[in-house]
Design a protein around this motif. Structure first.
Motif, PDB file in Angstrom:
ATOM      1  N   ARG A   9       0.871  -1.173   0.000  1.00 28.37           N
ATOM      2  CA  ARG A   9       0.000   0.000   0.000  1.00 28.37           C
ATOM      3  C   ARG A   9       0.904   1.218   0.000  1.00 28.37           C
ATOM      4  O   ARG A   9       1.630   1.460   0.964  1.00 28.37           O
ATOM      5  CB  ARG A   9      -0.866  -0.057   1.256  1.00 28.37           C
ATOM      6  N   HIS A  52       0.901   5.028   0.291  1.00 23.97           N
ATOM      7  CA  HIS A  52      -0.150   5.896   0.814  1.00 23.97           C
ATOM      8  C   HIS A  52       0.390   7.169   1.447  1.00 23.97           C
ATOM      9  O   HIS A  52       1.561   7.274   1.823  1.00 23.97           O
ATOM     10  CB  HIS A  52      -0.987   5.128   1.850  1.00 23.97           C
ATOM     11  N   ASN A  53      -0.508   8.137   1.553  1.00 25.70           N
ATOM     12  CA  ASN A  53      -0.308   9.353   2.329  1.00 25.70           C
ATOM     13  C   ASN A  53      -1.698   9.834   2.743  1.00 25.70           C
ATOM     14  O   ASN A  53      -2.679   9.103   2.582  1.00 25.70           O
ATOM     15  CB  ASN A  53       0.496  10.411   1.549  1.00 25.70           C
ATOM     16  N   ASP A  54      -1.797  11.048   3.265  1.00 24.60           N
ATOM     17  CA  ASP A  54      -3.091  11.553   3.738  1.00 24.60           C
ATOM     18  C   ASP A  54      -4.092  11.765   2.604  1.00 24.60           C
ATOM     19  O   ASP A  54      -5.287  11.922   2.854  1.00 24.60           O
ATOM     20  CB  ASP A  54      -2.914  12.871   4.492  1.00 24.60           C
ATOM     21  N   GLY A  65      -4.474   9.641  -0.234  1.00 22.83           N
ATOM     22  CA  GLY A  65      -5.010   8.430  -0.835  1.00 22.83           C
ATOM     23  C   GLY A  65      -4.054   7.267  -0.737  1.00 22.83           C
ATOM     24  O   GLY A  65      -3.063   7.315   0.000  1.00 22.83           O
ATOM     25  N   GLU A  66      -4.338   6.230  -1.538  1.00 28.74           N
ATOM     26  CA  GLU A  66      -3.487   5.049  -1.537  1.00 28.74           C
ATOM     27  C   GLU A  66      -3.554   4.351  -2.892  1.00 28.74           C
ATOM     28  O   GLU A  66      -4.552   4.437  -3.605  1.00 28.74           O
ATOM     29  CB  GLU A  66      -3.874   4.071  -0.433  1.00 28.74           C
ATOM     30  N   VAL A  67      -2.461   3.675  -3.222  1.00 21.06           N
ATOM     31  CA  VAL A  67      -2.363   2.856  -4.416  1.00 21.06           C
ATOM     32  C   VAL A  67      -1.841   1.499  -3.962  1.00 21.06           C
ATOM     33  O   VAL A  67      -0.849   1.425  -3.234  1.00 21.06           O
ATOM     34  CB  VAL A  67      -1.404   3.474  -5.462  1.00 21.06           C
ATOM     35  N   VAL A  68      -2.501   0.432  -4.383  1.00 17.99           N
ATOM     36  CA  VAL A  68      -2.085  -0.911  -3.999  1.00 17.99           C
ATOM     37  C   VAL A  68      -1.496  -1.598  -5.230  1.00 17.99           C
ATOM     38  O   VAL A  68      -2.171  -1.731  -6.257  1.00 17.99           O
ATOM     39  CB  VAL A  68      -3.265  -1.725  -3.429  1.00 17.99           C
ATOM     40  N   ASN A  72      -6.111  -1.676  -6.654  1.00 16.73           N
ATOM     41  CA  ASN A  72      -7.272  -1.000  -6.074  1.00 16.73           C
ATOM     42  C   ASN A  72      -7.865   0.049  -7.012  1.00 16.73           C
ATOM     43  O   ASN A  72      -8.751   0.798  -6.624  1.00 16.73           O
ATOM     44  CB  ASN A  72      -6.923  -0.369  -4.725  1.00 16.73           C
ATOM     45  N   LEU A 124      -2.050  10.460  -4.984  1.00 17.41           N
ATOM     46  CA  LEU A 124      -1.099  10.748  -3.916  1.00 17.41           C
ATOM     47  C   LEU A 124      -0.449  12.127  -4.039  1.00 17.41           C
ATOM     48  O   LEU A 124       0.367  12.505  -3.210  1.00 17.41           O
ATOM     49  CB  LEU A 124       0.001   9.677  -3.924  1.00 17.41           C
ATOM     50  N   VAL A 175       5.250   9.815   0.421  1.00 22.00           N
ATOM     51  CA  VAL A 175       4.424   8.646   0.700  1.00 22.00           C
ATOM     52  C   VAL A 175       5.108   7.727   1.700  1.00 22.00           C
ATOM     53  O   VAL A 175       6.295   7.847   1.960  1.00 22.00           O
ATOM     54  CB  VAL A 175       4.147   7.847  -0.609  1.00 22.00           C
TER      55      VAL A 175
END
Length: 113
Positions: free
Chosen positions: A46, A48-50, A52-55, A82, A89, A108
């Motif tokens: 994952r 991520h940061n505040d 969003g996220e990318v998986v 996802n 991000l 991230v």
């Protein structure tokens, strides 16, 4: 946090002109950064940061500078697990110097899913 980059290549000028022949995007990360986070090559992560996220799957590479992760430019939602891409991000701030977007200012963290 790590600096997220998505540099252009000779095959990825933009998402509409991308010449990808792969089915899945992969995040490249320096082995030392992966080890510090308990991540192994091939792990699903994952990014991520505040915002969003990318998986995606992660790949270690000594060619990536420590403190930096590389997610391909021009990927589509079908290339991640996802349905999110690197733009999720990136802050929507505007540069005080040029008045342009701050695409290269995404910080991230990466963790196992």
């Amino acid at each position: 946090p790590l600096a997220l980059i998505s540099p252009a290549t000779d095959k990825t000028i933009s998402s509409s002109m991308a010449e990808y022949t792969f089915t899945e995007a992969v995040l490249d990360m320096h082995p030392d950064d992966a080890s510090a986070r308990g991540l192994a090559d091939g792990a699903t992560v994952r990014v991520h940061n505040d915002l969003g996220e990318v998986v995606v799957r992660m790949r270690t590479s000594p060619d990536v500078r420590p403190g930096v992760v590389n997610l391909p430019k021009g990927i589509w939602t079908r290339h991640t697990r996802n349905g999110a891409v690197g733009n999720a991000l990136v802050p929507d701030a505007v540069s005080a110097v040029s008045g342009g977007a701050c695409f290269n200012d995404a910080r991230v963290e990466v963790a196992r899913v």
